[in-house]
Design an enzyme around this catalytic site. Structure first.
Site, short mmCIF file in Angstrom:
data_model
loop_
_atom_site.label_atom_id
_atom_site.label_comp_id
_atom_site.label_asym_id
_atom_site.label_seq_id
_atom_site.Cartn_x
_atom_site.Cartn_y
_atom_site.Cartn_z
N CYS A 71 0.77 -0.88 -0.42
CA CYS A 71 -0.26 0.31 0.43
C CYS A 71 0.96 0.95 0.12
O CYS A 71 1.50 1.66 0.84
CB CYS A 71 -0.92 -0.18 1.58
SG CYS A 71 -1.31 1.14 1.66
N CYS A 107 -4.43 6.99 -1.68
CA CYS A 107 -5.62 6.93 -2.09
C CYS A 107 -6.28 7.69 -1.11
O CYS A 107 -7.60 7.89 -1.61
CB CYS A 107 -5.10 5.91 -3.03
SG CYS A 107 -6.10 4.35 -2.16
N THR A 161 -4.72 4.52 7.25
CA THR A 161 -4.19 4.31 6.69
C THR A 161 -2.78 5.43 6.27
O THR A 161 -3.36 6.69 5.98
CB THR A 161 -4.07 4.31 5.22
OG1 THR A 161 -4.69 2.96 5.04
CG2 THR A 161 -3.29 3.88 3.80
N GLU A 199 -0.69 1.80 9.48
CA GLU A 199 -2.27 1.88 10.16
C GLU A 199 -2.08 2.33 11.84
O GLU A 199 -1.47 1.78 12.08
CB GLU A 199 -2.86 1.31 10.18
CG GLU A 199 -3.84 0.72 8.58
CD GLU A 199 -2.81 0.13 7.24
OE1 GLU A 199 -2.42 -0.47 7.77
OE2 GLU A 199 -3.29 0.73 6.41
N HIS A 245 -13.63 5.13 -3.48
CA HIS A 245 -12.07 3.75 -2.56
C HIS A 245 -12.30 2.91 -2.99
O HIS A 245 -11.34 1.86 -3.47
CB HIS A 245 -12.83 3.90 -1.02
CG HIS A 245 -11.12 3.65 -0.19
ND1 HIS A 245 -9.91 4.16 -1.05
CD2 HIS A 245 -10.81 3.38 0.85
CE1 HIS A 245 -9.16 3.96 0.11
NE2 HIS A 245 -9.67 2.96 0.54
N TYR A 250 -9.17 -0.68 -5.14
CA TYR A 250 -8.82 -2.12 -5.80
C TYR A 250 -8.16 -2.69 -6.44
O TYR A 250 -8.08 -3.61 -7.15
CB TYR A 250 -10.11 -2.96 -4.17
CG TYR A 250 -9.22 -2.18 -2.78
CD1 TYR A 250 -10.11 -1.41 -2.63
CD2 TYR A 250 -9.38 -3.16 -1.68
CE1 TYR A 250 -10.18 -0.27 -1.29
CE2 TYR A 250 -8.95 -2.88 -0.96
CZ TYR A 250 -9.28 -1.24 -0.27
OH TYR A 250 -8.87 -1.65 1.28
N CYS A 288 -4.91 -1.06 -7.45
CA CYS A 288 -3.45 -1.27 -6.75
C CYS A 288 -3.28 -2.06 -6.43
O CYS A 288 -2.27 -3.29 -6.68
CB CYS A 288 -3.55 -0.57 -5.33
SG CYS A 288 -4.92 -0.62 -3.92
N GLU A 347 -5.79 -6.94 5.21
CA GLU A 347 -6.56 -5.48 4.18
C GLU A 347 -7.54 -5.39 2.85
O GLU A 347 -8.60 -5.11 2.84
CB GLU A 347 -5.36 -5.08 3.60
CG GLU A 347 -5.14 -3.04 3.67
CD GLU A 347 -5.17 -2.54 2.56
OE1 GLU A 347 -4.30 -4.05 1.56
OE2 GLU A 347 -5.57 -1.92 2.29
#
Ligand SMILES: Cc1cc2nc3c(=O)[nH]c(=O)nc-3n(C[C@H](O)[C@H](O)[C@H](O)COP(=O)(O)OP(=O)(O)OC[C@H]3O[C@@H](n4cnc5c(N)ncnc54)[C@H](O)[C@@H]3O)c2cc1C
Length: 489
Positions: free
Chosen positions: A98, A102, A189, A256, A291, A295, A298, A441
């Protein structure tokens, strides 16, 4: 725009209070436990200056006409939405983890839309305030943490019904010069290596929850803010060398935090929602759709690395069997399906009344629901191909110890075309990318699977589908509602 070095140096100007494993972190840039996360976020700054990636990584500000890092932009077309996905996949391929930026990107895009809608109905001036703030973010190329998730306490109760009122962030004082907020945001994050956080509500709210309807921006080191850094699978391996972490440069997941807000003062020019509870649901679902779009970018970049790693492991192991090719093909199919969903929801995006572009909500939810399954399945197949040694390898220190290195080189060797160290390094990369924290995650980031299922059912017009079936079956009683069009154009 800032480059990589300027970003890292800029973090030294911030003094967030960060607790990690019973101690205070003096510098998030220099601490070996947090530095890999800084490195990963820094890639988003570094690549903006690479001519090869300029088109993906940068764009033109619709506010100032200046060139900006894409992570600070508001989408101006479906092409921007598509480029976002391609950019995320590309950075995922390079970091294998990560890169954190974003969440704030999506929080800013959803705030742009929701503030416009609140103003239109309530006569407030949040949108203008937010545009000024956005310009400040763009001019200074800031990294913004997207702070939506509250600790939530008893999941069956609304914020105002919780035994402890602080389990959701809320306004405790309205002053002439601003507001004071209290509570915490969980799973944050990239928080400690961000410059600011953009706080937004986490759930739909009723009139009794008015004080929980709050959106605002604060510095990560604002008075009253305390961060507790999350423990990850294998995190202490960062202190032991560079092999056992698997990815010593960038580590895993996003570093996180639990971020506690102890009566934090926010001046009015940084407040973008204050009591307009009716807009909380729209805010949350807009943020969530943006969001979830990510996925298939990334995570597909990460899947590319996992697939490559599994294919390399088969070679290192000396396995040329057809089942490996079959499993690799399965993995590719799942990865590209997720990518397809992300591209689809971007191409089918539409212009909002605020003037920005928004993804297709239905399709965006398919991205993340697939991800909660496919990243596990891709990891399962990678484990199958790699073999059990990724679970039983000796310590890096024993590999470096002359007394024991020979045993490891001898008994962990396989295909003679490759060294034992290559095999171990690849195994460790795979172990760390496909286990523990990394998998969780893929399940919960951007919401748990049920959240996507609710949206899929809500957005897909079941009545229309029933009408389609009734027509073909020549069943009468088709209502007007049945005939509503819902197909994706
Ligand atoms: C690695 C990682 C990074 C993250 N990064 C960020 C970030 O940067 N910013 C941010 O704001 N958030 C972030 N999140 C938070 C993420 O959005 C949440 O984890 C997610 O929304 C799920 O919330 P939860 O973890 O509280 O789980 P829960 O909501 O407790 O879910 C657990 C289970 O309970 C079920 N459940 C929960 N409530 C109900 C209910 N009322 N009725 C029925 N079933 C229910 C869920 O469906 C699920 O099966 C991150 C999470 C992870 C794991």
């Amino acid at each position: 725009m800032m480059n990589k070095e300027q970003y890292i140096e800029s973090l030294r100007q911030y003094k967030p209070i960060v607790y990690l494993n019973g101690r205070l972190v003096e510098s998030v840039v220099d601490d070996p436990m947090t530095r890999p996360h800084v490195n990963s976020a820094a890639v988003t700054y570094e690549l903006a200056f690479d001519p090869m990636y300029e088109e993906l990584m940068t764009t033109t500000s619709h506010l100032t006409g200046k060139k900006i890092n894409r992570f600070t932009s508001v989408h101006q077309s479906t092409d921007d939405l598509v480029k976002k996905v391609k950019m995320l996949r590309m950075i995922g391929q390079k970091t294998g983890t990560c890169f954190q930026r974003c969440v704030g990107f999506d929080a800013m895009n959803s705030t742009f839309i929701t503030t416009f809608n609140i103003d239109r109905e309530c006569g407030t001036d949040y949108h203008e305030r937010f545009k000024k703030y956005l310009e400040y973010v763009q001019e200074n190329d800031l990294m913004i943490a997207g702070s939506m998730t509250d600790p939530k306490g008893d999941r069956s109760k609304k914020p105002s019904a919780q035994a402890d009122p602080d389990l959701f962030v809320h306004i405790v004082e309205r002053r002439e010069d601003g507001i004071v907020i209290r509570g915490a945001k969980a799973h944050q994050t990239g928080m400690i290596n961000s410059h600011e956080m953009l706080i937004l509500p986490t759930t739909n709210l009723g009139e009794e929850d008015q004080d929980y309807a709050v959106a605002c921006a604060i510095r990560v080191d604002a008075p009253g803010v305390v961060h507790l850094f999350g423990r990850q699978t294998n995190d202490n391996r960062r202190l032991d060398g560079d092999i056992d972490t698997g990815n010593s440069e960038y580590a895993i997941v996003g570093g996180e935090t639990l971020t506690v807000l102890n009566d934090v003062f926010v001046p009015w020019d940084r407040v973008f929602m204050c009591g307009e509870y009716k807009f909380a649901q729209e805010y949350v679902s807009t943020f969530a759709a943006y969001h979830r779009q990510n996925y298939g970018g990334c995570k597909v970049g990460l899947a590319d690395v996992i697939i490559g790693s599994a294919a390399a492991m088969a070679e290192y192991n000396g396995v040329k069997a057809s089942h490996v090719r079959d499993k690799i093909t399965e993995m590719i199919n799942m990865a590209e399906t997720m990518y397809n969903c992300s591209l689809g929801c971007s191409c089918q995006g539409t212009k909002t009344e605020a003037g920005s572009y928004y993804v297709n909500t239905l399709l965006a939810n398919t991205v993340k629901l697939n991800c909660t399954r496919y990243m596990y399945e891709i990891s399962r197949l990678a484990h199958d191909i790699a073999g059990g040694f990724i679970a039983t390898l000796p310590y890096e220190a024993d590999y470096r110890n002359p007394e024991t290195k020979g045993y490891i080189d001898k008994y962990f060797s396989a295909n003679p075309d490759f060294s034992t160290e290559e095999r171990i390094r690849m195994g460790r990369l795979l172990e760390n990318m496909t286990g523990g924290t990394a998998l969780a995650e893929s399940m919960h980031g951007a919401g748990s699977p049920e959240a996507m299922k609710i949206m899929l059912y809500r957005e897909s017009n079941i009545d229309h589908k029933k009408a389609l079936a009734k027509k073909l079956a020549k069943i009468d009683k088709i209502t007007k509602k049945d005939e509503e069009k819902d197909y994706v154009e």
